[in-house]
Design a protein around this motif. Structure first.
Motif, short mmCIF file in Angstrom:
data_model
loop_
_atom_site.label_atom_id
_atom_site.label_comp_id
_atom_site.label_asym_id
_atom_site.label_seq_id
_atom_site.Cartn_x
_atom_site.Cartn_y
_atom_site.Cartn_z
N GLN A 97 -1.73 4.94 -0.13
CA GLN A 97 -0.44 5.06 -0.55
C GLN A 97 0.38 4.09 -0.23
N SER A 98 1.46 4.03 -0.59
CA SER A 98 2.57 2.86 -0.76
C SER A 98 3.97 3.30 -0.32
N ALA A 344 -7.31 4.25 -7.20
CA ALA A 344 -5.92 5.06 -7.08
C ALA A 344 -6.05 6.36 -7.94
N HIS A 367 2.85 9.46 -7.75
CA HIS A 367 2.37 8.26 -6.86
C HIS A 367 1.02 8.06 -6.76
N ALA A 369 -2.25 4.99 -5.24
CA ALA A 369 -2.48 3.76 -4.72
C ALA A 369 -4.01 3.73 -4.72
N ALA A 382 -0.42 0.15 -6.36
CA ALA A 382 0.10 1.32 -6.26
C ALA A 382 1.31 1.57 -7.20
N PHE A 421 1.15 -0.97 2.25
CA PHE A 421 -0.01 0.23 2.05
C PHE A 421 -0.13 0.66 3.06
#
Length: 429
Positions: A97-98, A344, A367, A369, A382, A421
């Motif tokens: 995730q970012s 992702a 979202h 990533a 991401a 990240f």
């Protein structure tokens, strides 16, 4: 009912995500001489069907003290933990995730409703250190500081490329939007497209693919852009950074959660000088990328912590994570860890993070990533879609540091404290 989409993309380097071709990132329309054409040339086939009108590029111009920037960066750390807690390990054992991508997307979205209920909710969920107009220069200045991490290639090392590209798209319009202070703070290029359907989706996906050096292909799915979509905000960030010194490839042992110990592809250094941190429930190690400002923080629960990684994240205190980030302890390690390869997978975080906004404000928050870490360096991509409704010679003594069980990782900037990240690995096989 009108929707206003905001799309932000964050990506970074090393070899290639499993869903992409290995080697140099592929780009649409590379010519016979190997030169990469301009975005306008690469995406020309989609321009006329979409009715594309592109404005002049806007140079980012955000100013804020480093204390204010670092305060925003601090807020990305608890968000990183919230993101991990929001997705079950049963559905996604490995996930990336970012937090920075979400801050960029929702920071721009916040500008629309910062005096209303949805603005208050965004500020609460993201733990904004400031509210109202003041938060935007602090976020924008942080992004500018991150862009300064770029370094040219030398005889001994590959370049560090870090490009942040922002844009604002008016959908169903033939007039390019007027440049506002938000455009200037985020360096957002204004665009207008007359189409509000498949033609504009293909065009915008082509632009995203080009700005991400070919890493993000067909990112916006079919059906997202429709007649009710009135605008999109897009940010694409590309980071390509090697380790200061390449690791050796090696097979390492890893025991996935609930599985059997096995050999997996990994990294090894017999004498790695690195910062480390020891806590009662975990130990941690820093892996700097070239230049030293960007680092990977690896957090590994101790073998005495017998609960699951999900329970470990739930019990991990913010202050312990900050202490691991800020440690100045150094030692030399016989270091081993598995390679990371996380694909992702976009998902909706609106309910997961508790964005219960009023109608006609923030809709879906998509979202996703992906991260690859191998012997050469780091690669990650991401994207965040915030939908809005609107109307030499010395033999050192080494300590072992072998990651053989599930762990967490955080890619962060030391000066701004932004988490680029974050993620978890339960199964490295």
């Amino acid at each position: 009912m009108h929707r206003h989409l905001r799309l932000f993309v964050l990506s970074s380097l090393s070899t290639a995500l499993s869903v992409y071709a290995c080697g140099s990132p592929s780009k649409r329309g590379v010519d016979s001489d190997g030169e990469v054409p301009s975005i306008e040339t690469a995406c020309a086939e989609f321009s006329e069907p979409a009715g594309w009108h592109r404005g002049e590029s806007v140079s980012p111009a955000a100013e804020a003290s480093m204390d204010r920037v670092a305060a925003v960066g601090e807020a990305t750390w608890p968000l990183a933990l919230d993101l991990l807690k929001s997705v079950s390990v049963e559905s996604h054992p490995n996930i990336a995730q970012s937090p920075t991508s979400l801050f960029a997307a929702l920071g721009m979205a916040y500008s629309q409703w910062q005096n209303g209920q949805c603005g208050e909710r965004i500020a609460t969920v993201l733990r904004f250190p400031e509210t109202g107009d003041a938060i935007h220069p602090a976020i924008g200045a942080g992004l500018l500081h991150l862009a300064e991490r770029a370094r040219p290639a030398t005889d001994d090392s590959s370049a560090v490329a870090l490009n942040l590209s922002s844009s604002r798209w008016a959908m169903g319009q033939s007039s390019i939007p007027k440049i506002t202070e938000i455009h200037r703070i985020y360096g957002a290029t204004p665009h207008a497209v007359e189409d509000q359907g498949e033609a504009s989706r293909q065009l915008i996906n082509c632009v995203i693919e080009q700005q991400s050096s070919g890493l993000l292909k067909d990112f916006i799915p079919e059906g997202v852009i429709g007649a009710e979509t009135v605008s999109l905000d897009i940010n694409v960030t590309y980071l390509k950074a090697p380790w200061p010194r390449a690791f050796e490839e090696a097979e390492v042992y890893f025991t996935p959660e609930g599985g059997q110990r096995a050999r997996v592809p990994g990294l090894h250094s017999g004498a790695l000088s690195a910062s480390y941190y020891e806590a009662p429930s975990f130990h941690a190690l820093h892996l700097p990328l070239r230049g030293g400002e960007l680092k990977v923080l690896l957090v590994v629960p101790r073998e005495t912590f017998t609960a699951s990684l999900e329970e470990f994240v739930a019990s991990l205190p913010d202050n312990e994570l900050r202490a691991a980030r800020d440690t100045t302890l150094m030692d030399t390690f016989d270091f081993r860890m598995p390679k990371i390869d996380i694909t992702a997978e976009p998902m909706n975080y609106t309910g997961r993070l508790g964005f219960d906004c009023d109608p006609f404000t923030l809709g879906d928050l998509i979202h996703g990533a992906g991260v690859v870490m191998d012997e050469g360096g780091l690669e990650a991509v991401a994207a965040t879609v915030a939908e809005e409704w609107g109307d030499g010679g010395f033999e050192p003594t080494t300590r072992p540091f072998a990651i053989e069980r599930p762990f967490l990782f955080f890619v962060f900037d030391t000066a701004t404290r932004f988490v680029l990240f974050s993620g978890r690995v339960l199964d490295a096989g």
